[in-house]
Design a protein around this motif. Structure first.
Motif: not given
Lengths: 180, 363
Positions: B295-301
């Motif tokens: 969530d914090a780093l915005g890592l997507g699928d």
């Protein structure tokens, strides 16, 4: 309502941690030989330096050493440095009398042993260059113990102390270029 | 106006070597480091006397003795005398210091190493005294209790589920099957894992890290030095680390502001962000930490998480973060990623976070 108590502003908390260190292969071998009355080291093929106790590597070249590099060194050596200790008393202190601890460079070794207790000589006569020999504990009194980096505890579990050997003092040049 | 934060030179990782993580290692930390350091010397072909600076990470609390890093320095064969430094922190922070040191511009190579044997003491007690000896240790809060409190905060915020944690643990162990250096591996059914009793609610044993011993070393150089050595560089495009307040009672444990900011700052230097990487190696010791970090780093699928198995598969404290950087480097070198993110943490409940963005030489 419970009786009003003053807020806690300070408390005492005794803490302790316990650690268990597994003996290394080289440490076990060093200890086993001591119990047999022999002192061993590892001689680095790269530098030719002899480490007592063996560490499994050479500090000067970074190359590993193994059982193939094992050599036996003498139980005679030379004092390269010493401290006269006046024991102050604190919980756990077992010493009550003045004593001397020295670094001893064994014949055939390139690294000095630490924490060697010197006896049978007046304090004022202890000196760098003094030749000493081991006084071994009787075989039945030799104990398995931890082999620390400098070997002091393992040595003292098998060697009671060190005394002057009566040989002439070492030439200072002969103890240069070793590991202290 | 010139941006004084512009990096004056490219810094690259050129070699990485680790010893396998195991539950109890009999060799000394120095012996493990001899193997690791010799590994990077062989990979890179550098003469150890050419190395401009050496920096290490380890912790006396784990070893149970004072100034233990001095003994570990023996593994560097520091003769003639070397220029060196030590951080009482994960090796990822030693890596950061090495990166800064290279930016000074006067040297071209840095040896980074880290070691840790968590097996020597009771890790629960060690971490408790280490993280907060004043307020929480006296209440008997151990390491897993810290994690349990954060896991509960994640549950309460609706940001994670126990079934998801079992899935993450299963994925880690499965990925670890192809990592010879990992410790906990195997095919497991997440449904089976959920039948375990709680260790510290809401955490079950599978959602907690193993006790691990290991050591690792890395060589970082300037781009010019990498070319001279003839080794393929993996560039450090951006790196940053940030800290939340130490006492975790004052923060929302379901989020990590420091990880978010570190990710943004690293991205600003790199020119690409955490969401643009192919692989992310996160020092998440618990599945809920992975969820917070994603969530914090915005890592997507599209981002492959912890292909090495991550910290759930091997957690040698003080080495775990440097291993993430090393595994991200390995992912790029093996061709499975062009860009990768490595993360390290320190302190209670993701208090400090380091984010490093790496890119392959052809990037």
């Amino acid at each position: 309502m419970a009786e009003q108590q003053a807020p806690v502003v300070m408390m005492e908390e005794i803490v302790s941690l316990e650690y268990t260190t597994l003996a290394t292969d080289v440490g076990i071998r060093f200890m086993d030989c001591l119990i047999e009355g022999r002192i061993i080291g590892h001689k680095s093929k790269q530098s030719g330096l002899v480490y007592v106790p063996p560490k499994g590597y050479c500090l000067m070249t970074g190359s590993p050493t193994t059982a193939d590099d094992e050599v036996e060194v003498s139980d005679h050596g030379v004092v390269t440095g010493f401290t006269i200790i006046e024991p102050i008393q604190y919980p756990g202190q077992e010493e009550t009398e003045r004593y001397v601890q020295a670094q001893v460079l064994l014949d055939g070794a390139s690294s000095a042993l630490g924490l060697c207790r010197i006896q049978d000589i007046p304090f004022e006569e202890v000196r760098a260059g003094l030749r000493v020999k081991a006084v071994w504990r009787p075989p039945e009194d030799r104990q398995q113990t931890i082999v620390d980096s400098w070997g002091g505890r393992a040595i003292s579990s098998c060697i009671q102390h060190w005394v002057p050997s009566g040989e002439p003092d070492a030439d200072p040049a002969s103890i240069a270029k070793n590991m202290y | 106006m010139a941006d004084i934060l512009d990096l004056p030179r490219d810094v690259a990782i050129v070699a990485f070597s680790q010893v396998p993580s195991v539950a109890q290692e009999t060799r000394t930390e120095a012996q493990m480091l001899v193997e690791s350091i010799n590994g990077v010397l062989e990979q890179s072909g550098i003469d150890r006397r050419e190395i401009g600076f050496t920096v290490s990470g380890s912790c006396d609390y784990l070893t149970g003795a004072t100034f233990t890093f001095v003994q570990m320095l023996e593994a560097t064969a520091a003769w003639p005398p070397i220029s060196e430094s030590h951080v009482e922190a994960d090796g990822a922070w030693a890596f950061y210091e090495g990166w800064v040191r290279l930016l000074h511009g006067d040297i071209d190579s840095v040896l980074v190493y880290a070691s840790g044997k968590s097996s020597l003491g009771n890790q629960q007690e060690v971490m408790s005294l280490w993280l907060d000896p004043y307020y929480l240790e006296t209440l008997g809060v151990d390491m897993f209790s810290y994690a349990g409190l954060q896991a509960q905060a994640v549950l309460n915020a609706g940001k994670g589920k126990e079934s998801e944690w079992a899935e993450i643990a299963g994925r880690s162990r499965r990925d670890a099957l192809s990592n010879p250096n990992a410790q906990v591996r195997g095919e497991v059914d997440p449904a089976e894992l959920l039948r375990e009793d709680y260790l510290r609610g809401p955490l079950r044993p599978h959602a907690c890290p193993p006790v691990s011993d290991s050591a690792a070393a890395m060589l970082i150089t300037t781009a010019e030095k990498a070319a001279k050595l003839g080794v393929e560089p993996v560039y450090v495009r951006g790196i940053d680390h940030r800290a939340d307040p130490h006492y975790f009672g004052v923060r929302d444990l379901s989020v990590s502001e420091s990880a978010r900011i570190a990710g943004e700052k690293a991205a600003a230097k790199a020119g690409f962000g955490p969401g643009d990487v192919d692989v992310a190696e996160l020092a998440a010791m618990y599945p809920h930490e992975e969820q917070i970090l994603v969530d914090a780093l915005g890592l997507g699928d599209g981002v492959r998480l912890n292909p090495s198995g991550g910290a759930l598969a091997a957690n040698p404290v003080m080495v775990t973060g440097l291993l993430r950087i090393g595994e991200a480097y390995n992912a790029i070198r093996s061709g499975s990623a062009r860009r990768a993110l490595a993360h390290a943490q320190s302190g209670p409940c993701l208090q400090q976070n380091l984010v490093c963005l790496l890119e392959g030489g052809n990037g």
